[in-house]
Design a protein around this motif. Structure first.
Motif, PDB file in Angstrom:
ATOM      1  N   ASP A 121      75.220  48.670  61.866  1.00 20.02           N
ATOM      2  CA  ASP A 121      74.723  49.482  62.985  1.00 20.02           C
ATOM      3  C   ASP A 121      75.897  49.968  63.840  1.00 20.02           C
ATOM      4  N   THR A 174      69.196  32.244  69.541  1.00 15.72           N
ATOM      5  CA  THR A 174      68.871  33.631  69.947  1.00 15.72           C
ATOM      6  C   THR A 174      69.561  33.958  71.254  1.00 15.72           C
ATOM      7  N   THR A 175      69.863  35.258  71.444  1.00 17.92           N
ATOM      8  CA  THR A 175      70.424  35.673  72.733  1.00 17.92           C
ATOM      9  C   THR A 175      69.439  36.604  73.434  1.00 17.92           C
ATOM     10  N   LYS A 176      68.235  36.750  72.775  1.00 18.46           N
ATOM     11  CA  LYS A 176      67.261  37.687  73.346  1.00 18.46           C
ATOM     12  C   LYS A 176      66.256  36.948  74.217  1.00 18.46           C
ATOM     13  N   THR A 211      63.180  34.512  68.926  1.00 17.27           N
ATOM     14  CA  THR A 211      62.793  33.194  68.389  1.00 17.27           C
ATOM     15  C   THR A 211      63.979  32.488  67.751  1.00 17.27           C
TER      16      THR A 211
HETATM   17  P1  ADP Z   1      66.288  36.749  67.177  1.00 21.19           P
HETATM   18  O1  ADP Z   1      66.291  38.163  66.654  1.00 21.19           O
HETATM   19  O2  ADP Z   1      64.909  36.215  67.436  1.00 21.19           O
HETATM   20  O3  ADP Z   1      67.224  36.531  68.314  1.00 21.19           O
HETATM   21  P2  ADP Z   1      67.726  36.241  64.792  1.00 21.19           P
HETATM   22  O4  ADP Z   1      67.936  35.007  64.033  1.00 21.19           O
HETATM   23  O5  ADP Z   1      67.205  37.401  64.034  1.00 21.19           O
HETATM   24  O6  ADP Z   1      66.821  35.838  66.003  1.00 21.19           O
HETATM   25  O7  ADP Z   1      69.061  36.680  65.480  1.00 21.19           O
HETATM   26  C1  ADP Z   1      69.872  35.745  66.115  1.00 21.19           C
HETATM   27  C2  ADP Z   1      70.867  36.380  67.069  1.00 21.19           C
HETATM   28  O8  ADP Z   1      71.846  37.091  66.328  1.00 21.19           O
HETATM   29  C3  ADP Z   1      70.315  37.411  67.949  1.00 21.19           C
HETATM   30  O9  ADP Z   1      69.710  36.825  69.095  1.00 21.19           O
HETATM   31  C4  ADP Z   1      71.522  38.261  68.310  1.00 21.19           C
HETATM   32  O10 ADP Z   1      72.240  37.671  69.348  1.00 21.19           O
HETATM   33  C5  ADP Z   1      72.353  38.182  67.084  1.00 21.19           C
HETATM   34  N1  ADP Z   1      72.251  39.390  66.262  1.00 21.19           N
HETATM   35  C6  ADP Z   1      71.563  39.548  65.119  1.00 21.19           C
HETATM   36  N2  ADP Z   1      71.726  40.805  64.616  1.00 21.19           N
HETATM   37  C7  ADP Z   1      72.533  41.469  65.474  1.00 21.19           C
HETATM   38  C8  ADP Z   1      73.082  42.807  65.505  1.00 21.19           C
HETATM   39  N3  ADP Z   1      72.807  43.723  64.572  1.00 21.19           N
HETATM   40  N4  ADP Z   1      73.903  43.136  66.551  1.00 21.19           N
HETATM   41  C9  ADP Z   1      74.195  42.203  67.504  1.00 21.19           C
HETATM   42  N5  ADP Z   1      73.695  40.944  67.531  1.00 21.19           N
HETATM   43  C10 ADP Z   1      72.874  40.575  66.527  1.00 21.19           C
END
Ligand code: ADP
Length: 505
Positions: free
Chosen positions: A444, A463-465, A469
């Motif tokens: 991306d 997670t950082t969101k 989850t």
């Molecule tokens: P979630 O999406 O619920 O947070 P994921 O396991 O899919 O759980 O992702 C874990 C973490 O990885 C995210 O919270 C984010 O911080 C980071 N991450 C994943 N994909 C990306 C991306 N394309 N760009 C930046 N950070 C990402």
């Protein structure tokens, strides 16, 4: 030599003493004997020659005047000499003038000797002496002596020497036997102590230090050594007892552990199963949430179209334009729209139905499925998809699960672009076949993942969101690496995060 070497030290010393002393005494005795024996003959000759000289001098006038009586008187004096057994005085022509003979003791010699040349025969000695008058030989005197007395004397001397030899040898042996103890006893003591230590393992024995010489040093050194060994043995025994106790405890612990291990393994397995179930349920819920979101996106446009269609029908009715043909056309359009909405639901349902068995599938098609689901969401967020690579790329495994992994990556890319406000966004997807393996990369332009959290993003619940989850990437890793023997990796490209999935074709 081996016999001598194997003898006990006491015997060895005795033997050395015996042999050395014996040899010395025997040599001395033999030397003495030889000297006595050789002097005995010369002494006998000297003694007889002196007699012969004296008698020859005295007999000269008798011979000169052929005085037989005077000659017999001269020889008669020999009766006082117990060793002389025969004497004969002969004139110049060899005729016997006078003779003397000790009864029964005279033995006849094999021949008569020349003057001054002694003749030994059997146990007698003959000596001849010229009778001289005014430097002229006028006759010969023969003297014969019995050597037995001298021989007896010789024997007596030799036996004295032999007795002295025997006595000195015994005395030497006696003294040697006494003195050798000073050497052999400490060594025997030491040997006995060593035997007790080695055979009976008795470290309490001590050797008596009888002197301050080397043996004393040896004994006290040996005792010190024994004390050290005994102390060490004691320390070892304590250590061993401690070790045994530790081993016993450990064994007991291990036994208990073994007994409870099976149970604990079962408990852990159950816990893990529980956790897995929980994760699967959570990930399914998350997927359903995303699916509903995506359906909402997909339906927004047809719902708008339907709303517009209904408003148009109402307007047509209000303006009396609603004839049969208009109504039929509108109903047909509405049905088409509803049909498309229904197809969307079917697509989503199929998408999330898990595959039961592994199979070869088209990676390109699996990607198209995921993109179709995301299509509306990408469009409404102004995100463009750039697809590159080759067609006909295949993989072996669970197709729907694989599509869900791609959907996770696409959703994460969309969320990263949204949250960092990078619209219009770009998601680059490349599909390739490399060395018999399929490779899909999703990149991306949202700026990438901070390096400090990069190693943790595949951890469960990370997670950082705000409403995340932390399950998406964890489940993706499980599907690719555990179920499909592939590899999923992440890194940062100059524009943003770049995920790559490599699976066996
Ligand atoms: P979630 O999406 O619920 O947070 P994921 O396991 O899919 O759980 O992702 C874990 C973490 O990885 C995210 O919270 C984010 O911080 C980071 N991450 C994943 N994909 C990306 C991306 N394309 N760009 C930046 N950070 C990402």
């Amino acid at each position: 030599m081996t016999f001598f070497e194997n003898l006990p030290i006491k015997r060895k010393l005795m033997l050395i003493g015996l042999v050395t002393n014996g040899v010395a005494v025997v040599i001395i005795s033999i030397a003495l004997g030889i000297s006595v024996w050789s002097s005995y003959r010369s002494r006998a000759v000297t003694s007889l020659s002196i007699h012969a000289g004296v008698i020859a001098d005295n007999a000269a006038p008798a011979l000169l005047f052929s005085d037989e009586q005077a000659a017999n008187e001269v020889l008669g004096r020999l009766r006082t000499e117990p060793t002389v057994v025969y004497a004969s005085l002969r004139d110049g022509s060899g005729g016997q003038v006078a003779a003397f003979e000790a009864p029964k003791r005279h033995k006849t010699p094999p021949h008569l000797p020349s003057p001054d040349d002694p003749l030994f025969f059997e146990d007698q000695l003959v000596y001849a002496k010229n009778v001289v008058h005014e430097r002229k030989v006028i006759g010969t005197l023969y003297l014969q002596s019995d050597l037995r007395d001298i021989q007896w004397e010789l024997l007596r001397q030799l036996s004295i020497i032999a007795s002295a030899m025997a006595v000195s040898l015994s005395l030497a042996l006696f003294l040697f036997a006494r003195f050798q103890k000073a050497i052999s006893t400490p060594i025997s003591d030491l040997a006995e102590a060593i035997r007790r230590v080695t055979e009976e393992r008795d470290y309490s024995v001590r050797v008596t230090a009888r002197s301050t010489n080397e043996f004393g040093t040896l004994a006290s050194g040996f005792n010190t050594m024994l004390t050290a060994i005994r102390d060490r043995e004691a320390a070892l025994a304590i250590h061993q007892a401690g070790l045994e106790e530790t081993v016993r405890q450990r064994t007991a612990e291990l036994k208990t552990l073994n007994e409870t291990l099976e149970q604990r393994v079962q408990e852990e397995l159950a816990k893990n199963r529980e956790k897995d179930h929980l994760m699967i349920r959570q990930s399914r819920l998350a997927a359903i949430g995303e699916m509903i979101g995506n359906i909402a996106h997909q339906w927004r446009q047809p719902i708008n179209a339907l709303t517009l269609l209904l408003a148009n029908i109402k307007d047509a009715y209000d303006f009396n334009e609603l004839d049969e043909a208009y109504l039929y056309r509108s109903v047909e359009t509405g049905q088409t729209i509803i049909q498309r909405m229904s197809t969307t639901i079917d697509d989503f349902r199929n998408f999330f139905r898990p595959n039961k068995e592994k199979a070869h599938f088209s990676v390109n098609e699996a990607l198209e499925d995921a993109l179709r689901i995301m299509e509306a969401a990408f469009r409404s967020n102004d995100i463009k998809v750039v697809l590159e690579g080759e067609p006909g790329v295949t993989a072996y495994g669970f197709r729907n699960e694989y599509s869900q992994v791609l959907l996770n990556l696409l959703t994460n890319a969309k969320e990263a672009i949204q949250s960092r406000k990078m619209m219009p966004g770009t998601v680059r997807i490349a599909v390739h076949m490399r060395a018999g393996q399929s490779e899909v990369s999703v990149e991306d332009n949202a700026g990438g993942i901070p390096p400090d959290i990069l190693p943790k993003i595949f951890d469960p619940y990370f997670t950082t969101k705000e409403k995340g989850t932390g399950i998406g990437l964890y489940m993706s890793k499980m599907i690719i690496e555990n179920s499909m023997d592939g590899v999923i990796e992440v890194g940062n490209s100059p524009t943003g995060a770049r995920f790559s999935i490599v699976t066996p074709a």
